[in-house]
Design a protein around this motif. Structure first.
Motif, PDB file in Angstrom:
ATOM      1  N   UNK A 267       0.982  -1.184   0.112  1.00  0.00           N
ATOM      2  CA  UNK A 267      -0.120  -0.135  -0.101  1.00  0.00           C
ATOM      3  C   UNK A 267       0.898   1.111  -0.105  1.00  0.00           C
ATOM      4  N   UNK A 268       0.850   1.959  -0.991  1.00  0.00           N
ATOM      5  CA  UNK A 268       1.375   3.318  -1.146  1.00  0.00           C
ATOM      6  C   UNK A 268       0.880   4.727  -1.146  1.00  0.00           C
ATOM      7  N   UNK A 269       1.325   5.529  -0.808  1.00  0.00           N
ATOM      8  CA  UNK A 269       0.851   6.937  -0.731  1.00  0.00           C
ATOM      9  C   UNK A 269       0.939   7.449  -2.328  1.00  0.00           C
ATOM     10  N   UNK A 297      -8.033   1.137  -3.728  1.00  0.00           N
ATOM     11  CA  UNK A 297      -7.710   2.491  -3.400  1.00  0.00           C
ATOM     12  C   UNK A 297      -8.379   2.696  -2.104  1.00  0.00           C
ATOM     13  N   UNK A 298      -7.679   3.334  -1.100  1.00  0.00           N
ATOM     14  CA  UNK A 298      -7.916   3.546   0.077  1.00  0.00           C
ATOM     15  C   UNK A 298      -8.073   5.244   0.145  1.00  0.00           C
ATOM     16  N   UNK A 299      -9.140   5.723   0.286  1.00  0.00           N
ATOM     17  CA  UNK A 299      -9.390   7.089   0.201  1.00  0.00           C
ATOM     18  C   UNK A 299      -9.301   7.742   1.672  1.00  0.00           C
ATOM     19  N   UNK A 316      -4.064  13.613  -3.464  1.00  0.00           N
ATOM     20  CA  UNK A 316      -3.046  13.501  -2.559  1.00  0.00           C
ATOM     21  C   UNK A 316      -3.236  12.681  -1.341  1.00  0.00           C
ATOM     22  N   UNK A 317      -4.663  12.311  -1.057  1.00  0.00           N
ATOM     23  CA  UNK A 317      -4.880  11.603   0.060  1.00  0.00           C
ATOM     24  C   UNK A 317      -5.323  10.197  -0.258  1.00  0.00           C
ATOM     25  N   UNK A 318      -4.957   9.781  -1.573  1.00  0.00           N
ATOM     26  CA  UNK A 318      -5.253   8.303  -1.960  1.00  0.00           C
ATOM     27  C   UNK A 318      -4.207   7.371  -1.627  1.00  0.00           C
ATOM     28  N   UNK A 334      12.443   1.656  -8.753  1.00  0.00           N
ATOM     29  CA  UNK A 334      13.216   2.428  -9.366  1.00  0.00           C
ATOM     30  C   UNK A 334      12.382   3.552 -10.215  1.00  0.00           C
ATOM     31  N   UNK A 335      11.203   3.505 -10.581  1.00  0.00           N
ATOM     32  CA  UNK A 335      10.687   4.626 -11.212  1.00  0.00           C
ATOM     33  C   UNK A 335      10.185   5.894 -10.227  1.00  0.00           C
ATOM     34  N   UNK A 336       9.990   5.479  -8.996  1.00  0.00           N
ATOM     35  CA  UNK A 336       9.532   6.545  -8.085  1.00  0.00           C
ATOM     36  C   UNK A 336      10.400   6.072  -6.894  1.00  0.00           C
ATOM     37  N   UNK A 337      11.653   6.740  -6.646  1.00  0.00           N
ATOM     38  CA  UNK A 337      12.417   6.205  -5.807  1.00  0.00           C
ATOM     39  C   UNK A 337      12.043   6.767  -4.385  1.00  0.00           C
ATOM     40  N   UNK A 338      11.145   7.768  -4.155  1.00  0.00           N
ATOM     41  CA  UNK A 338      10.386   8.227  -2.958  1.00  0.00           C
ATOM     42  C   UNK A 338      10.032   7.142  -2.287  1.00  0.00           C
ATOM     43  N   UNK A 339       9.624   5.826  -2.857  1.00  0.00           N
ATOM     44  CA  UNK A 339       8.822   5.078  -2.215  1.00  0.00           C
ATOM     45  C   UNK A 339       9.707   4.301  -1.273  1.00  0.00           C
ATOM     46  N   UNK A 340       9.236   4.144   0.129  1.00  0.00           N
ATOM     47  CA  UNK A 340      10.237   3.524   1.078  1.00  0.00           C
ATOM     48  C   UNK A 340       9.798   2.157   1.423  1.00  0.00           C
ATOM     49  N   UNK A 341       8.879   1.496   0.799  1.00  0.00           N
ATOM     50  CA  UNK A 341       8.917   0.236   1.356  1.00  0.00           C
ATOM     51  C   UNK A 341       9.694  -0.822   1.161  1.00  0.00           C
ATOM     52  N   UNK A 342       9.830  -2.049   2.023  1.00  0.00           N
ATOM     53  CA  UNK A 342      10.966  -2.893   1.714  1.00  0.00           C
ATOM     54  C   UNK A 342      10.637  -4.057   0.823  1.00  0.00           C
ATOM     55  N   UNK A 343      11.417  -4.730   0.337  1.00  0.00           N
ATOM     56  CA  UNK A 343      11.554  -5.754  -0.444  1.00  0.00           C
ATOM     57  C   UNK A 343      12.010  -7.322   0.046  1.00  0.00           C
TER      58      UNK A 343
END
Length: 343
Positions: A267-269, A297-299, A316-318, A334-343
């Motif tokens: 789940x990402x912002x 989608x979580x609103x 922006x709240x989705x 790689x496309x969105x480096x700001x995502x901080x979830x772990x793999x």
């Protein structure tokens, strides 16, 4: 449990042989009854000096003298071997525990599992198959033996004690799983853990409906009722069997396939993607760019839209629920480096 060494087995065998040899010797040479022969063997080996059953002849005295020398030597050897084994086993166990504690102290963002019962074992097997760092807290010697055989990291102690949680690295842990059989114990652990680590994600087991609210008030992020889940699963097999079959197959893929082929759900912002708002799912074009699919989608109202339409607008709240394999998730990060979830 510590395995009995060959040296100890040899010592025990020699003890048995010396006793049997003495009984047969006294029976044959002195013509004693089996009871009298056993009695003479015991008082000779133990050197208590109660006296002979009947006076001994010179030949019998010679046998008894030789037998005393042999029995004292073997008996002394056996006692020293057993004591050495016991002390060695205790020392080895202590050294292993100290080494393990040192390794646990270096853990960060790990998972602590309190209790190695049925639910705890299932959780541990899942964590182990996904190669995640975890520590088990357990105080049952029977369960600890199983944990040692599996080679898992563990702390032997009571999870309701703060010092035990601290030994498991509660301050640096990421998640705490409370799977103790008692709701009261789980409640106490949740209270203590939340005080020791405010940022910890706490998931607790509960057996009683009335305990759910108390556990959440104490600081649990999620409360699981295994009996309710089991009953709901059985009913779902009747009401919606295709969905349950699909979810079961998805779980089997993640357990049996290589890491690269496992299916992940994150789940990402939407705001972290740095895209303008409002924007439709079709305009985001996540599937084409990364291979990942948006399945929910979580609103901002807290509601979920499952399997959203392509023309649904995002703001922006989705929060987007994304599904994809390991390689697709890497493309997303790689496309969105700001995502901080772990793999």
């Amino acid at each position: 449990m510590q395995k009995i060494s060959t040296k100890v087995l040899i010592a025990l065998v020699l003890l048995v042989v010396i006793v049997i040899g003495g009984v047969i010797g006294f029976k044959t040479l002195a013509d004693y009854s089996w009871i009298d022969a056993f009695y003479m063997t015991v008082i000779t080996v133990t050197t208590v000096g109660f006296g002979e059953v009947v006076p001994l002849t010179p030949d019998q005295k010679l046998f008894t003298g030789i037998y005393i020398i042999l029995s004292i030597s073997i008996f002394g050897y056996a006692i020293s071997t057993v004591i050495e084994f016991i002390l060695s086993a205790n020392n080895i166990g202590t050294l292993k525990q100290k080494r393990m504690q040192k390794e646990i102290s270096a853990f960060t963002n790990h998972i602590i599992v309190c209790g190695y019962g049925r639910n705890g074992k299932e959780a541990v097997q899942k964590l182990s198959s996904n190669k995640m760092n975890f520590v088990i807290i357990e105080n049952s010697e029977e369960q600890l033996d199983q944990i040692r055989q599996e080679g898992f990291y563990y702390i032997a102690g009571d999870a309701t004690q703060d010092e035990v949680l601290e030994m498991a690295g509660i301050e640096k842990a990421n998640v705490l799983l409370c799977s103790l059989p008692s709701d009261a114990d789980n409640l106490f652990v949740v209270l203590s853990a939340r005080q020791l680590n405010q940022n910890l994600t706490i998931i607790s087991r509960s057996t009683d409906e009335s305990s759910n609210k108390k556990l959440k008030l104490a600081g649990a992020d999620q409360v699981i009722m295994p009996d309710r889940i089991g009953g709901s699963h059985m009913a779902s097999l009747v009401v919606n069997p295709d969905l349950i079959e699909f979810m079961g197959e998805l779980a089997n893929i993640n357990e049996n396939e290589e890491v690269e082929d496992q299916i992940l759900v994150k789940k990402i912002n939407f705001s972290l993607l740095g895209r303008s708002t409002p924007m439709s799912i079709a305009e985001l074009n996540l599937r084409k760019d990364t291979g990942c699919s948006i399945i929910g989608v979580h609103d901002k109202t807290g509601g979920y839209t499952i399997n959203p339409e392509a023309d649904m607008n995002l703001d922006e709240f989705s929060q987007l629920v994304i599904v994809g394999n390991m390689n697709q998730m890497r493309k997303l990060k790689s496309k969105y480096p700001s995502l901080n979830f772990k793999l």
